[in-house]
Design an enzyme around this catalytic site. Structure first.
Site, PDB file in Angstrom:
ATOM      1  CB  SER A 198      15.381  31.732  -1.932  1.00 40.70           C
ATOM      2  OG  SER A 198      16.856  30.811  -2.201  1.00 40.70           O
ATOM      3  CB  CYS A 324      24.667  37.606   5.680  1.00 40.43           C
ATOM      4  SG  CYS A 324      23.408  36.917   5.514  1.00 40.43           S
TER       5      CYS A 324
HETATM    6  C1  LIG Z   1      18.529  33.577   2.217  1.00 38.76           C
HETATM    7  C2  LIG Z   1      18.262  34.956   2.615  1.00 38.76           C
HETATM    8  C3  LIG Z   1      17.918  35.871   1.296  1.00 38.76           C
HETATM    9  C4  LIG Z   1      18.711  35.108   0.316  1.00 38.76           C
HETATM   10  O1  LIG Z   1      18.570  33.859  -0.280  1.00 38.76           O
HETATM   11  P1  LIG Z   1      20.029  33.438  -1.250  1.00 38.76           P
HETATM   12  O2  LIG Z   1      19.010  32.628  -1.980  1.00 38.76           O
HETATM   13  O3  LIG Z   1      20.509  32.147  -0.613  1.00 38.76           O
HETATM   14  O4  LIG Z   1      20.169  34.238  -2.065  1.00 38.76           O
HETATM   15  C5  LIG Z   1      16.733  36.804   1.033  1.00 38.76           C
HETATM   16  N1  LIG Z   1      16.931  37.598   2.054  1.00 38.76           N
HETATM   17  C6  LIG Z   1      15.901  36.962   2.579  1.00 38.76           C
HETATM   18  C7  LIG Z   1      15.711  37.027   3.898  1.00 38.76           C
HETATM   19  C8  LIG Z   1      17.230  35.675   3.464  1.00 38.76           C
HETATM   20  O5  LIG Z   1      16.519  35.274   4.445  1.00 38.76           O
END
Ligand SMILES: *Cc1c(COP(=O)(O)O)cnc(C)c1O
Length: 385
Positions: A198, A324
């Site tokens: 991401s 989260c």
């Molecule tokens: C931030 C994160 C996600 C989610 O990514 P987004 O782009 O915010 O949906 C998934 N897995 C991990 C380990 C993360 O740190």
């Protein structure tokens, strides 16, 4: 003054990335699926970004799918692989410390009749490889284990995990959202079949990510609609986002060792100073196999929420447990999995250092933290010096 120390939650976009994106937010607006020039031009832009991402991962461009972020890439991998392999079986193995994007997807697959095994971790958050091997069955179709943990920073022995998957002919997915930009990843050498990332976690824009999916892995189309992303993920492409993602990714790998060295120095300095100046603390997560910027620390007899609140008042931004679950009273599932009691989990904060943090910021944060923890403890009926 504002000090941002929550780089595991998101990062500030790099100016170079922002500049690169600007034309695609307005002037270069063509739909990449259109047949005329401004459409074809944007199609080329996307394919160049795809090539750039593929090269960094040692994948082929045909193995890169752009998504709306890490959560979508994880959903796409798990559901797409699971649904395509029903004829072989309905058993999936994951770990107890995954991000909700994986864990919650597994819960949904359970409701759809899949069986999920959740592997435990040791006190540092490293996967139990023996348990993993023992849980493998004939009908196991997927192993999903994260590369590095977002709360405690622990990095998994990915090559050992992928070896078990390969030997048993099981697809292997790894949520690498925290690892990308911090660790060099070669999907061929590491035998990774599927990987998510991401952009906003490595100084790129929010709302854009990648699913790498090895050519030949059985996969069911994830999002219905147009034929974008080779008919696996419909929707008009986020051109500006994709341009930003590729730029941010290449920047972070170009300066990887340099950035990591600076971040690790600040992190180790931070840990040394708080250990020296605050008693009854515990650093959580593996001290060696750890993301460069991660500090996860418990302060006995202090509520983490109160520390967050006091730091916030001083313009310093950190997290408790995981972003989260902020606002929820339930303990972090990750801290639980490494053996912390509910009380200790609620005394735990996460500080994640990034490339823009300075020594001055760290010094000021340490000073505030010492003061805040001592004050809060003085008020705590449980604490006696
Ligand atoms: C931030 C994160 C996600 C989610 O990514 P987004 O782009 O915010 O949906 C998934 N897995 C991990 C380990 C993360 O740190």
């Amino acid at each position: 003054m504002e000090i941002y120390l929550d780089n595991a939650a998101t990062t500030q976009m790099d100016d170079i990335v922002f500049e690169k994106m600007i034309p695609y937010l307005k002037d270069n607006f063509g739909n990449p699926s259109s047949a005329y020039k401004i459409g074809r031009d944007n199609k080329k832009v996307i394919e160049n970004a795809r090539k750039e991402v593929a090269e960094i991962l040692n994948a082929s461009p045909s193995e890169i799918y752009f998504t709306s972020g890490g959560s979508e890439a994880d959903n796409m991998a798990l559901k797409g692989i699971a649904l395509a392999n029903i004829d072989k079986g309905k058993h999936i193995i994951t770990s107890k410390i995954e991000h909700p994007a994986v864990l919650d997807t597994c819960k949904e697959l359970e409701r759809e009749g899949f069986e999920i095994s959740y592997i435990g971790v040791d006190e540092n958050g490293i996967i139990d490889l023996t348990e993993l091997e023992n849980k493998v069955r004939k009908d196991t179709i997927l192993i999903s284990i994260m590369f590095a943990n977002n709360e405690i920073g622990t990095i998994q022995p990915i090559k050992k995990i992928s070896k078990i998957a390969k030997e048993n002919d099981i697809a292997f997915h790894t949520d690498s959202v925290q690892a990308i930009g911090n660790i060099r990843i070669d999907v061929k050498e590491m035998n990774i079949d599927s990987l998510s990332l991401s952009a906003h976690k490595f100084y790129g824009p929010k709302g854009v990510g990648v699913l790498y999916l090895r050519d030949g892995i059985k996969f069911r189309k994830y999002l219905n609609g147009g034929h974008q992303e080779r008919n696996k993920r419909a929707g008009t492409e986020n051109v500006a986002g994709i341009v930003g993602l590729a730029k941010a990714m290449s920047l972070s790998y170009k300066n990887l060792e340099e950035n990591n060295k600076q971040t690790i120095e600040l992190r180790d300095y931070f840990i040394d100073e708080i250990k020296k100046n605050i008693e009854k603390i515990q650093i959580n997560g593996d001290l060696e196999d750890r993301l460069p910027g991660n500090i996860n620390v418990s302060f006995k007899f202090v509520e983490a929420d109160n520390i967050l609140y006091e730091l916030d008042k001083r313009g310093i931004y950190i997290a408790t447990g995981s972003a989260c679950t902020t606002g929820s009273i339930e303990s972090s599932h990750v801290l639980k999995a490494i053996g912390l009691s509910d009380v200790m989990a609620h005394s735990t904060i996460r500080i994640s250092i990034g490339k823009y943090n300075t020594r001055e910021e760290i010094d000021y944060t340490i000073k505030c933290l010492i003061e805040i923890v001592n004050n809060l403890r003085r008020l705590s009926p449980l604490y006696s010096e």
